[in-house]
Design an enzyme around this catalytic site. Structure first.
Site, mmCIF file in Angstrom:
data_model
loop_
_atom_site.group_PDB
_atom_site.id
_atom_site.type_symbol
_atom_site.label_atom_id
_atom_site.label_comp_id
_atom_site.label_asym_id
_atom_site.label_seq_id
_atom_site.Cartn_x
_atom_site.Cartn_y
_atom_site.Cartn_z
ATOM 1 N N ASN A 57 -82.131 85.167 45.849
ATOM 2 C CA ASN A 57 -82.393 84.098 44.917
ATOM 3 C C ASN A 57 -80.855 83.692 44.557
ATOM 4 O O ASN A 57 -79.962 84.580 44.568
ATOM 5 C CB ASN A 57 -83.055 84.254 43.627
ATOM 6 C CG ASN A 57 -81.974 84.874 42.457
ATOM 7 O OD1 ASN A 57 -81.344 84.028 41.812
ATOM 8 N ND2 ASN A 57 -82.118 86.265 42.228
ATOM 9 N N PHE A 108 -78.687 81.054 36.741
ATOM 10 C CA PHE A 108 -79.021 80.881 35.293
ATOM 11 C C PHE A 108 -79.796 79.621 34.673
ATOM 12 O O PHE A 108 -79.483 79.030 33.703
ATOM 13 C CB PHE A 108 -78.154 81.339 34.500
ATOM 14 C CG PHE A 108 -77.247 82.507 34.702
ATOM 15 C CD1 PHE A 108 -77.954 83.624 34.971
ATOM 16 C CD2 PHE A 108 -75.911 82.834 33.995
ATOM 17 C CE1 PHE A 108 -77.692 84.973 35.160
ATOM 18 C CE2 PHE A 108 -75.474 83.805 34.268
ATOM 19 C CZ PHE A 108 -76.235 85.156 34.599
ATOM 20 N N SER A 162 -74.314 89.088 37.886
ATOM 21 C CA SER A 162 -75.107 87.974 38.685
ATOM 22 C C SER A 162 -74.073 87.446 39.725
ATOM 23 O O SER A 162 -73.035 86.848 39.267
ATOM 24 C CB SER A 162 -75.728 86.968 37.912
ATOM 25 O OG SER A 162 -76.378 86.007 38.721
ATOM 26 N N ASN A 186 -74.521 84.719 41.042
ATOM 27 C CA ASN A 186 -74.983 83.135 41.383
ATOM 28 C C ASN A 186 -74.348 82.254 40.303
ATOM 29 O O ASN A 186 -74.498 80.943 40.315
ATOM 30 C CB ASN A 186 -76.335 83.117 41.312
ATOM 31 C CG ASN A 186 -77.275 83.912 42.420
ATOM 32 O OD1 ASN A 186 -76.793 83.909 43.451
ATOM 33 N ND2 ASN A 186 -78.228 84.591 41.909
ATOM 34 N N THR A 187 -73.396 82.687 39.429
ATOM 35 C CA THR A 187 -72.390 81.872 38.590
ATOM 36 C C THR A 187 -71.121 82.180 39.003
ATOM 37 O O THR A 187 -70.622 83.240 38.784
ATOM 38 C CB THR A 187 -72.872 82.180 37.014
ATOM 39 O OG1 THR A 187 -74.159 81.923 36.927
ATOM 40 C CG2 THR A 187 -71.873 81.419 36.059
ATOM 41 N N LYS A 201 -75.219 95.239 31.949
ATOM 42 C CA LYS A 201 -75.917 95.044 33.200
ATOM 43 C C LYS A 201 -75.011 94.991 34.365
ATOM 44 O O LYS A 201 -73.815 94.047 34.538
ATOM 45 C CB LYS A 201 -76.922 93.773 33.421
ATOM 46 C CG LYS A 201 -77.770 94.008 34.815
ATOM 47 C CD LYS A 201 -78.832 92.859 34.658
ATOM 48 C CE LYS A 201 -79.820 93.232 35.639
ATOM 49 N NZ LYS A 201 -81.169 92.383 35.570
ATOM 50 N N ASN A 233 -78.290 94.732 39.149
ATOM 51 C CA ASN A 233 -78.500 93.559 39.178
ATOM 52 C C ASN A 233 -78.633 93.448 40.889
ATOM 53 O O ASN A 233 -78.769 94.501 41.383
ATOM 54 C CB ASN A 233 -77.238 92.609 38.947
ATOM 55 C CG ASN A 233 -77.640 91.217 38.244
ATOM 56 O OD1 ASN A 233 -78.461 90.574 38.904
ATOM 57 N ND2 ASN A 233 -77.144 90.750 37.123
#
Length: 328
Positions: free
Chosen positions: A111, A115, A176, A178-179, A211, A240
């Site tokens: 994915n 967010f 994460s 993805n940011t 995390k 994560n």
């Protein structure tokens, strides 16, 4: 087995195979499930971790229900706690679609959601209207994409303030992939400033967890743990998603979760539990009852499911709970 043989094939075909469309449709359906007054807590399942009483040790990981739209449903499926988010200070649409990809042969997902959520204020309003759940609620906090790293501390603190009265614990998501730039917050200076600010805004002493990414080296993890210990962090969530692609041949960018992550997740859980002595929430690659046992043996006090739930359905929740009974 009816989920895997009958339900999952139908779900995976919905929306022309668009994984996110199926996710949205499932959340809308679950949002209509009636509340459950009591939690699933068979004998030997209950435990207390970082001062919180959990009816069982199996939780729903962040990312599945970012905006808390189906909170009444998760306890009915057997979860002993639920983590919403990751939520950001500012509402944001996330990255461009498509951004969610299934790999059934490997029981994996990639994915790059980014967010996507309605923001901290909207989540606070929903939680206030919903009222108490029969299980503890964790809230995962992240940085808004529009906020530069120099403003990250106030971004997290703002969300923490808005949601403070609703969370049994708070997870600080600095891992994460993805940011853009988010993982830089795992380094010593950034993380120390962030945790110090959250500690100053925590009058009731709500447990704050960090995390961590599975892609950090042992040296980097050790430095992160030093910061966590110096700022009174209550526990860790490991791990994560990963930017690595063990056993999954794809060029899709984003974080990988599911079965291929399990070996590395176990390594990280074992390392952080041993080196920190803090309670650890083990997450990553749990698709069977035996995976739960391995997580507990590695040092996890609690476990969370996400990708395994997608591939194996609610039956996995009950199996996971059975694996934790008497293991505290």
């Amino acid at each position: 087995m009816s989920y895997e043989r009958l339900v999952r094939p139908v779900l995976f075909r919905l929306g022309g195979g668009d994984a996110e469309a199926v996710h949205e449709r499932t959340l809308r359906w679950l949002a209509r499930v009636p509340s459950r007054r009591s939690a699933y807590s068979p004998p030997g399942a209950r435990r207390t971790v970082f001062g919180i009483d959990f009816p069982n040790a199996v939780g729903l990981a962040a990312g599945m229900d970012k905006d808390g739209r189906a909170l009444r449903a998760w306890p009915r499926l057997g979860f002993g706690f639920v983590e919403v988010g990751t939520v950001t200070r500012h509402p944001q649409p996330g990255n461009e679609r498509p951004r969610l990809f299934r790999f059934p042969g490997q029981k994996a997902i990639v994915n790059r959601m980014g967010f996507n959520n309605a923001g901290a204020a909207a989540l606070a309003a929903r939680l206030a209207a919903l009222g108490p759940l029969p299980v503890p609620l964790g809230i995962s906090l992240g940085k808004s994409k529009v906020t530069p790293l120099t403003g990250a501390v106030e971004d997290y603190v703002s969300s923490f303030r808005a949601l403070y009265e609703h969370g049994a614990y708070f997870a600080v998501n600095v891992s994460s992939p993805n940011t853009p730039g988010l993982r830089e917050l795992q380094d010593k200076a950034h993380l120390s400033a962030l945790l110090g600010a959250l500690r100053a805004e925590n009058p009731a002493g709500r447990p704050v967890l960090v995390k961590v990414a599975p892609d950090l080296t042992d040296a980097a993890l050790g430095e992160l743990l030093d910061v966590c210990l110096s700022h009174g962090v209550a526990g860790l969530i490991a791990t994560n998603t990963t930017i690595e692609r063990p056993g999954v041949a794809t060029a899709e960018a984003g974080g990988l979760s599911g079965r291929p992550l399990a070996p590395r997740a176990l390594q990280v859980v074992r390392f952080v539990a041993k080196e920190s002595g803090l309670p650890v929430v083990g997450v990553g690659g749990i698709t069977t009852r035996d995976d739960v046992t391995r997580m507990l043996d590695a040092g996890a006090s609690l476990v969370q499911l996400y990708t395994g739930l997608i591939y194996h359905g609610p039956r996995l929740v009950r199996q996971a709970v059975q694996a934790t009974r008497g293991s505290a």
